[in-house]
Every structure is written in structure tokens, then in C-alpha cells.
Write a protein that holds these residues in place. Structure first.
Motif, PDB file in Angstrom:
ATOM      1  N   THR A 408     -29.393  -0.154  68.226  1.00  0.00           N
ATOM      2  CA  THR A 408     -28.382  -1.087  67.710  1.00  0.00           C
ATOM      3  C   THR A 408     -27.177  -0.332  67.175  1.00  0.00           C
ATOM      4  OG1 THR A 408     -30.104  -2.677  67.126  1.00  0.00           O
ATOM      5  CG2 THR A 408     -27.963  -2.957  66.078  1.00  0.00           C
ATOM      6  N   ARG A 409     -27.437   0.759  66.469  1.00  0.00           N
ATOM      7  CA  ARG A 409     -26.334   1.570  65.941  1.00  0.00           C
ATOM      8  C   ARG A 409     -25.427   2.054  67.063  1.00  0.00           C
ATOM      9  NH1 ARG A 409     -27.833   7.447  64.436  1.00  0.00           N
ATOM     10  NH2 ARG A 409     -27.621   7.501  66.707  1.00  0.00           N
ATOM     11  N   ASP A 410     -26.022   2.605  68.114  1.00  0.00           N
ATOM     12  CA  ASP A 410     -25.225   3.140  69.218  1.00  0.00           C
ATOM     13  C   ASP A 410     -24.458   2.035  69.939  1.00  0.00           C
ATOM     14  OD1 ASP A 410     -26.138   5.616  68.566  1.00  0.00           O
ATOM     15  OD2 ASP A 410     -27.578   5.782  70.218  1.00  0.00           O
ATOM     16  N   CYS A 411     -25.060   0.864  70.029  1.00  0.00           N
ATOM     17  CA  CYS A 411     -24.374  -0.266  70.662  1.00  0.00           C
ATOM     18  C   CYS A 411     -23.133  -0.659  69.863  1.00  0.00           C
ATOM     19  CB  CYS A 411     -25.337  -1.443  70.781  1.00  0.00           C
ATOM     20  SG  CYS A 411     -24.627  -2.893  71.582  1.00  0.00           S
ATOM     21  N   LEU A 412     -23.264  -0.726  68.534  1.00  0.00           N
ATOM     22  CA  LEU A 412     -22.128  -1.068  67.679  1.00  0.00           C
ATOM     23  C   LEU A 412     -21.072   0.035  67.689  1.00  0.00           C
ATOM     24  CD1 LEU A 412     -24.096  -2.610  64.676  1.00  0.00           C
ATOM     25  CD2 LEU A 412     -22.547  -3.839  66.212  1.00  0.00           C
ATOM     26  N   LEU A 413     -21.517   1.288  67.739  1.00  0.00           N
ATOM     27  CA  LEU A 413     -20.568   2.402  67.806  1.00  0.00           C
ATOM     28  C   LEU A 413     -19.788   2.386  69.114  1.00  0.00           C
ATOM     29  CD1 LEU A 413     -22.658   5.328  66.264  1.00  0.00           C
ATOM     30  CD2 LEU A 413     -20.563   4.343  65.324  1.00  0.00           C
ATOM     31  N   GLU A 414     -20.459   2.060  70.206  1.00  0.00           N
ATOM     32  CA  GLU A 414     -19.768   1.979  71.492  1.00  0.00           C
ATOM     33  C   GLU A 414     -18.763   0.829  71.488  1.00  0.00           C
ATOM     34  OE1 GLU A 414     -18.526   2.661  75.358  1.00  0.00           O
ATOM     35  OE2 GLU A 414     -19.544   3.939  73.889  1.00  0.00           O
ATOM     36  N   GLU A 415     -19.152  -0.280  70.892  1.00  0.00           N
ATOM     37  CA  GLU A 415     -18.226  -1.409  70.762  1.00  0.00           C
ATOM     38  C   GLU A 415     -16.999  -0.996  69.954  1.00  0.00           C
ATOM     39  OE1 GLU A 415     -18.249  -5.544  68.230  1.00  0.00           O
ATOM     40  OE2 GLU A 415     -20.067  -5.055  69.351  1.00  0.00           O
ATOM     41  N   ARG A 416     -17.230  -0.224  68.906  1.00  0.00           N
ATOM     42  CA  ARG A 416     -16.115   0.239  68.072  1.00  0.00           C
ATOM     43  C   ARG A 416     -15.234   1.225  68.839  1.00  0.00           C
ATOM     44  NH1 ARG A 416     -15.036  -0.461  62.907  1.00  0.00           N
ATOM     45  NH2 ARG A 416     -13.779   1.049  61.756  1.00  0.00           N
ATOM     46  N   ALA A 455     -12.726  -4.515  61.500  1.00  0.00           N
ATOM     47  CA  ALA A 455     -13.331  -4.667  60.171  1.00  0.00           C
ATOM     48  C   ALA A 455     -14.670  -5.396  60.272  1.00  0.00           C
ATOM     49  CB  ALA A 455     -12.378  -5.418  59.245  1.00  0.00           C
ATOM     50  N   GLU A 456     -14.719  -6.450  61.082  1.00  0.00           N
ATOM     51  CA  GLU A 456     -15.981  -7.170  61.278  1.00  0.00           C
ATOM     52  C   GLU A 456     -17.031  -6.251  61.891  1.00  0.00           C
ATOM     53  OE1 GLU A 456     -15.232 -10.609  63.619  1.00  0.00           O
ATOM     54  OE2 GLU A 456     -13.806 -11.498  62.202  1.00  0.00           O
ATOM     55  N   ASN A 457     -16.594  -5.453  62.853  1.00  0.00           N
ATOM     56  CA  ASN A 457     -17.516  -4.503  63.481  1.00  0.00           C
ATOM     57  C   ASN A 457     -18.055  -3.508  62.466  1.00  0.00           C
ATOM     58  OD1 ASN A 457     -17.377  -1.435  64.595  1.00  0.00           O
ATOM     59  ND2 ASN A 457     -18.444  -2.731  66.079  1.00  0.00           N
ATOM     60  N   TYR A 458     -17.173  -3.040  61.556  1.00  0.00           N
ATOM     61  CA  TYR A 458     -17.648  -2.058  60.583  1.00  0.00           C
ATOM     62  C   TYR A 458     -18.735  -2.645  59.688  1.00  0.00           C
ATOM     63  CZ  TYR A 458     -18.375   0.951  56.729  1.00  0.00           C
ATOM     64  OH  TYR A 458     -19.017   1.715  55.798  1.00  0.00           O
ATOM     65  N   TRP A 459     -18.544  -3.873  59.228  1.00  0.00           N
ATOM     66  CA  TRP A 459     -19.539  -4.438  58.311  1.00  0.00           C
ATOM     67  C   TRP A 459     -20.864  -4.708  59.021  1.00  0.00           C
ATOM     68  CZ3 TRP A 459     -18.669  -2.991  53.865  1.00  0.00           C
ATOM     69  CH2 TRP A 459     -17.403  -3.011  53.291  1.00  0.00           C
ATOM     70  N   GLU A 460     -20.817  -4.950  60.327  1.00  0.00           N
ATOM     71  CA  GLU A 460     -22.068  -5.030  61.089  1.00  0.00           C
ATOM     72  C   GLU A 460     -22.714  -3.654  61.204  1.00  0.00           C
ATOM     73  OE1 GLU A 460     -22.315  -7.333  64.761  1.00  0.00           O
ATOM     74  OE2 GLU A 460     -20.303  -8.107  64.333  1.00  0.00           O
ATOM     75  N   LEU A 461     -21.880  -2.640  61.378  1.00  0.00           N
ATOM     76  CA  LEU A 461     -22.361  -1.275  61.567  1.00  0.00           C
ATOM     77  C   LEU A 461     -22.831  -0.630  60.269  1.00  0.00           C
ATOM     78  CD1 LEU A 461     -22.556   1.251  63.476  1.00  0.00           C
ATOM     79  CD2 LEU A 461     -20.154   1.707  62.899  1.00  0.00           C
ATOM     80  N   ASP A 462     -22.257  -1.029  59.162  1.00  0.00           N
ATOM     81  CA  ASP A 462     -22.452  -0.365  57.869  1.00  0.00           C
ATOM     82  C   ASP A 462     -23.915  -0.083  57.518  1.00  0.00           C
ATOM     83  OD1 ASP A 462     -21.340   0.524  55.208  1.00  0.00           O
ATOM     84  OD2 ASP A 462     -22.561  -1.162  54.532  1.00  0.00           O
ATOM     85  N   PRO A 463     -24.832  -1.057  57.582  1.00  0.00           N
ATOM     86  CA  PRO A 463     -26.223  -0.750  57.191  1.00  0.00           C
ATOM     87  C   PRO A 463     -26.940   0.190  58.143  1.00  0.00           C
ATOM     88  CG  PRO A 463     -26.060  -2.985  58.049  1.00  0.00           C
ATOM     89  CD  PRO A 463     -24.659  -2.483  57.904  1.00  0.00           C
ATOM     90  N   TYR A 464     -26.353   0.472  59.307  1.00  0.00           N
ATOM     91  CA  TYR A 464     -26.973   1.386  60.268  1.00  0.00           C
ATOM     92  C   TYR A 464     -26.482   2.824  60.099  1.00  0.00           C
ATOM     93  CZ  TYR A 464     -28.404  -2.925  62.580  1.00  0.00           C
ATOM     94  OH  TYR A 464     -28.948  -4.155  62.856  1.00  0.00           O
ATOM     95  N   VAL A 465     -25.399   3.016  59.336  1.00  0.00           N
ATOM     96  CA  VAL A 465     -24.829   4.362  59.204  1.00  0.00           C
ATOM     97  C   VAL A 465     -24.677   4.808  57.752  1.00  0.00           C
ATOM     98  CG1 VAL A 465     -23.594   4.239  61.394  1.00  0.00           C
ATOM     99  CG2 VAL A 465     -22.456   3.454  59.306  1.00  0.00           C
ATOM    100  N   ARG A 466     -24.827   3.896  56.801  1.00  0.00           N
ATOM    101  CA  ARG A 466     -24.651   4.246  55.385  1.00  0.00           C
ATOM    102  C   ARG A 466     -25.881   3.821  54.590  1.00  0.00           C
ATOM    103  NH1 ARG A 466     -23.044   1.633  50.717  1.00  0.00           N
ATOM    104  NH2 ARG A 466     -22.624  -0.296  51.854  1.00  0.00           N
ATOM    105  N   ALA A 467     -26.459   4.756  53.846  1.00  0.00           N
ATOM    106  CA  ALA A 467     -27.609   4.429  53.001  1.00  0.00           C
ATOM    107  C   ALA A 467     -27.180   3.459  51.908  1.00  0.00           C
ATOM    108  CB  ALA A 467     -28.187   5.701  52.388  1.00  0.00           C
ATOM    109  N   ARG A 468     -28.073   2.546  51.549  1.00  0.00           N
ATOM    110  CA  ARG A 468     -27.754   1.543  50.530  1.00  0.00           C
ATOM    111  C   ARG A 468     -27.544   2.214  49.171  1.00  0.00           C
ATOM    112  NH1 ARG A 468     -25.452  -1.916  53.107  1.00  0.00           N
ATOM    113  NH2 ARG A 468     -25.140   0.051  54.203  1.00  0.00           N
TER     114      ARG A 468
END
Length: 543
Positions: A408-416, A455-468
Motif C-alpha cells: 500500500t505504501r509503494d502504491c501511494l508513493l507511486e501515485e504521489r 495534500a490528500e495523498n500525503y494524509w493517506e500516505l502518512d501512517p505508512y511512512v511516519r511513526a505515530r
């Protein structure tokens, strides 16, 4: 009051007959990059947005916009020429992609401009891109090419894919333009150094934010050698609440609190101190929402003792702000400074640029702070009315489980990445059209729409690349829904009606029983019947 009367009182409250109930007013935070929606008359509870200052995104003069366009034009021309070179386009190693000529030892030893040697025609190309009001354009173009020694084409692409996150790329570019007094060449040089620092030196996205608090706890428990020390010292600072982000000032800027009385140089290694400082700055960045582009730093010197004296972390923080987070701080409050602190500050000022010095204000007592922070948004510890204290909440098991979902992370990164290339195309079209033309305005609008999608893409991506973080766990950070520093407490559960015991049941008389009593004793008034039943006759005053 009998238990039966309590039940009646509860019933009247539940049906809305008690007029003294006061509904708490919710403080709204900026939850969208679209300012029009926040100022809409359909949102009457929204607080008034801060006025956009001149030189900031949304309030640029023609000359300022021209320099912003020139900054992007230089970047795009540099990418175009470099990627036309087979050597650059076939770069495979990390060094080839992200280490600019200015950072390579072989280039530095020559003392020459590597970019100019590799691309001798670049100077002529730059002449057509610089604003026409510049004097001695050819000399300026050569300086521009020298500034590009701090860049590689891949680094420019990182601006959109990695650095800006939920912000507008123009907002980042404007920070460097303002910090350099609108000097395009200096802004280009500063930006290049910052992108390199974030990527290769500080490793903000790949290390600090990815490891975060959960990873630091893991290192503290199971790490080896210096890694364990780094994790333990990092967590020590955050558990003590030596510094934290909370609340906003009168201009809506998030506040970083520094409680100097909790600091001792011997409590942690310098590396963990610097790491935690960068971590806090990045969390404060995540709390920004357009049009708020800056934060406030509150240095609390209450209870300061000689053992707390340590200039090294302060010097690191100020240097980092100036070099890598330019024009990101709107106010620095030095609170309750002890005797002699102002004399020391006169010596410290030599480290700082005049722009940062002008933002330093000394305050004493709650009156001093209330000039900059509303009383109900100032914590009680500092003399305010907000009943809030810092309490650290440990990372929860599996809170970072999404970071293991690589697919999922790679899919969102490719979209970005695809959106970043589209942004590059639109920016090229924007700068190639006349500045005030209808076509340029149309492209600019499409470009801004794409930034909203990024911006919308980043918030979808955020939990996959940044620790809570603590602020995610405690509900302050709400992703695309913004930040709420002053959430309402959950509504209280309705009280459970008390059970009737045998004594109470003995006084409950049905209406049919009252009619029988009336037939024996003659007609009874409404109030007399209520009195027999044990009701409070005042309930019926309206009858």
C-alpha cells in the motif's frame, strides 16, 4: 428530596425542561488548505482566519510573483538540460542522484563550478529566465549556475514527493525567497543545501520520523551500543516533557514550549538532543494549515538555575531554524528570564540574523504572555485558564502496523510520484505563459487543485511512512481533518435513574387509586392529589 422526586427531576432534564444547561463552545482549528471554505458564511462558528501578510502565498505583488516564477523556471531548465545529458540520466547510485557537486570532495578540491563545466550553455539559458529588472544579467546568470552546484535533478523532485508533505510547494519556495530578501540566486543555494541536509545528513523522513517514538522505545529496550543510548535519551526527553507542542497563539500559530528548568546537559547525549529538536520542529510543521505558515517558540525560564545553563542546544536550534526552516517562526517568547539574561542575550544576538532577532520578545508573568496568547489557550502552569498539563502516553502495541504494509505504501508513493510529474508539467506551463495572462491564471488554478490532491495523498500516505506520535495518540493530530488543540471532553453519560425501594413504592399511587380516594373524601384539588402522591406541587405551577 425523595428518590421518586429525583426521578422526576431527571426526566425533566432529559426532555430539555432545564434552561440553565450551557453547551460548551467548540474551538475550531484550520482543517483545510482551502481558505475559502473556512471563511464561508455557511461556517459561522469558524474563527476568523489570520490576515495573509504581503509576500506570503495568496498575497504576492507582481514583482514577488515574478521572482517565484523565475525560481521555478531555473529549476525546470536545470532539470531539462541535465536530463538531456546521458551521464546524468543514467545515474544509478545514491550518490549520483542525491549528492550535488558542491558536496563531492573531488569537486570541492578543484575550486571550480562543476555545473558550469558540465553544461557551459546553461549560463545563456539562464539569461532569459531572470527578471528583467536585474542589473548585469550575465554576471548574475553565472552566479545562478554556481548556486546550482548545490543541486541534482533528483533533489528537485524531492521537493514535491518528500519535503512539502501537505503544504504548497510555492509556500516552501517563498520561505527561502523571503529569507534571502528575494534574492533568487541565494534562495536557490539555500534550498539546495536544505534538501541535501534533510535527505542525506539529518535523514528526517527515512530515520527520525520513520523511527519516531515507537522505534526509540524499541531501541531503548533491545538496541545495542550507541543506538540504545540514543533511543533511551530521546525517550527521556519526551517523557519528562522538557519540550512539547501545544496550543496556538493569538495569530493561530502552533506553540513549541521549552521548559528550560528540566534541562541538564549531562542528562542526554548531544545527538539525541539535536534529534529530538528536529523531531519537534517537524511535528510543528505538521500542525500548520494555510494561511498559517509559522509557529511560535515559548522559552520558559521559570525556575531556572545555573545547572540548567547550556548554550549548545539553543545555538543548534537557532542555526537550524535560520538555515533549514527559514521564516518558519513568527515569534520567540523568552518568559520569566532571570536577572542577567538580557545581558547574555546581547551576546547571543551575534549568532542570529536580524530577521530572527526582531521576533524575540521578553515577557514576565501571565500579563506578559496574554499579550500574545489568549487566556483560555494558555496553560495554567503559565498563568492561563486552560486546565491542561503535559502527560506522556507511551506508544501502543501495533500502532505503527501500517508501516509494515509495503504494498500500500509503494502504491501511494507511486501515485504521489505521478502527481509530482504532473505538477512539474503544470509549473512549466505556468512560467512559460505571460505572468498576468488569462492562460497563466487558468494554469495556476489547475496547479493549485493538483496541490490539494497532493495534500490528500500525503494524509493517506502518512501512517505508512511516519511513526505515530504522542499527538496522534491523544487525538490532537487528525490528518486531513486538521489539528484540534482544544477538543471538547466527551459528553457525560446520562445518570442512571435510581431504583425504587419498598419504602418509595409504598407512596406511589396510581391515578385510579386517587379517583377512589376522591370518591370517599369528596372532590380533591389537583395540588392535594399531588401532595398525597408525594409529588412536589411546584412542578405543576404552570397548570
Amino acid at each position: 428530596m425523595s428518590k421518586l422526586q429525583k426521578r422526576l427531576s431527571f426526566a425533566s432534564t432529559a426532555t430539555g425542561q432545564t434552561s440553565s444547561m450551557r453547551m460548551p463552545q467548540r474551538r475550531l482549528s484550520f482543517a483545510s488548505t482551502n481558505t475559502a471554505s473556512m471563511s464561508s458564511p455557511t461556517n459561522p462558528l469558524a474563527p476568523p482566519l489570520p490576515k495573509i501578510r504581503p509576500g506570503y502565498l495568496g498575497n504576492l505583488s507582481e514583482a514577488q510573483e515574478a521572482r517565484l516564477r523565475a525560481l521555478w523556471a531555473i529549476a525546470l531548465k536545470f532539470i531539462e538540460i541535465c536530463e538531456a545529458d546521458d551521464v546524468t540520466s543514467s545515474a544509478k547510485t545514491l550518490e549520483d542522484k542525491y549528492v550535488p557537486p558542491a558536496k563531492k570532495s573531488s569537486t570541492r578540491s578543484k575550486g571550480k563550478c562543476a555545473t558550469h563545466e558540465m553544461h557551459p550553455t546553461l549560463v545563456k539559458e539562464m539569461l532569459s529566465l531572470l527578471p528583467s529588472d536585474e542589473k548585469n544579467l550575465e554576471k548574475l546568470a553565472k552566479k545562478c549556475v554556481e548556486a546550482l552546484d548545490n543541486w541534482t535533478p533528483h533533489m528537485y523532485r524531492l521537493i514535491v514527493t518528500n519535503v512539502v508533505k501537505h503544504e504548497h510547494p510555492d509556500a516552501l519556495a517563498l520561505r527561502f525567497l523571503r529569507a534571502s530578501n528575494w534574492d533568487i540566486i541565494e534562495a536557490t543555494r539555500m534550498m539546495g543545501k536544505t534538501i541535501y541536509w534533510r535527505t542525506m545528513e539529518a535523514a528526517i523522513d527515512d530515520d527520525i520520523l520513520r523511527v519516531g517514538e515507537g522505534g526509540s522505545v524499541e531501541d531503548e529496550l533491545n538496541g545495542q551500543g550507541f543506538k540504545r543510548t540514543l533511543g533511551a535519551d530521546f525517550m527521556k526527553q519526551i517523557r519528562w516533557g522538557k519540550s512539547f507542542v501545544h496550543g496556538t497563539d493569538l495569530d493561530g500559530r502552533p506553540i513549541i514550549h521549552l521548559r528550560i528548568r528540566l534541562h541538564k546537559a549531562s542528562d542526554q547525549c548531544p545527538q539525541s538532543l539535536e534529534r529530538y529538536a528536529i523531531y519537534l520542529l517537524e511535528l510543528a510543521r505538521l500542525a500548520l494549515r494555510h494561511p498559517v505558515e509559522m509557529g511560535t517558540i515559548l522559552i520558559d525560564l521559570s525556575g531556572f538555575r545555573l545547572a540548567n545553563f547550556d548554550l549548545k542546544p539553543l545555538k543548534f536550534l537557532m542555526r537550524t531554524l535560520e538555515e533549514h526552516y527559514p521564516d518558519s517562526v513568527g515569534l520567540i517568547l523568552v518568559h520569566n528570564a532571570p536577572f542577567g539574561a538580557k545581558t547574555l542575550y546581547r551576546l547571543i544576538k551575534c549568532w542570529l540574523k536580524s530577521a530572527l532577532v526582531s521576533k524575540v520578545k521578553f515577557t514576565y508573568g501571565k500579563r506578559g504572555l496574554r499579550r500574545y496568547i489568549a487566556p483560555d489557550q494558555l496553560i495554567k502552569e503559565l498563568g492561563g485558564e486552560e486546565d491542561w498539563t503535559y502527560e506522556y502516553e507511551e506508544p501502543k502495541p501495533h500502532e505503527n502496523i501500517k508501516m509494515n504494509n509495503v504494498a500500500t505504501r509503494d502504491c501511494l508513493l507511486e501515485e504521489r510520484r505521478v502527481m509530482a510529474l504532473k505538477f512539474e508539467e503544470l509549473t512549466r506551463e505556468w512560467v512559460m505563459n505571460a505572468q498576468l495572462s488569462a492562460r497563466a491564471r487558468q494554469v495556476s488554478y489547475r496547479r493549485d487543485q493538483l496541490v490539494d490532491e497532493l495534500a490528500e495523498n500525503y494524509w493517506e500516505l502518512d501512517p505508512y511512512v511516519r511513526a505515530r506520535s504522542l499527538y496522534d495518540r491523544q487525538g490532537y493530530f487528525r490528518g486531513a481533518d486538521g489539528v484540534d488543540w482544544y477538543p471538547l471532553p466527551p459528553p457525560p453519560s446520562p445518570p442512571v435513574p435510581p431504583r425504587l425501594d419498598e419504602e418509595d413504592e409504598s407512596v406511589v399511587i396510581s391515578s385510579s387509586s386517587l379517583e377512589k380516594v376522591a370518591s370517599f373524601s369528596g372532590a380533591l384539588s389537583h395540588h392535594e392529589m399531588a401532595s398525597i402522591a408525594g409529588y412536589d406541587s411546584s412542578v405543576y405551577d404552570s397548570d
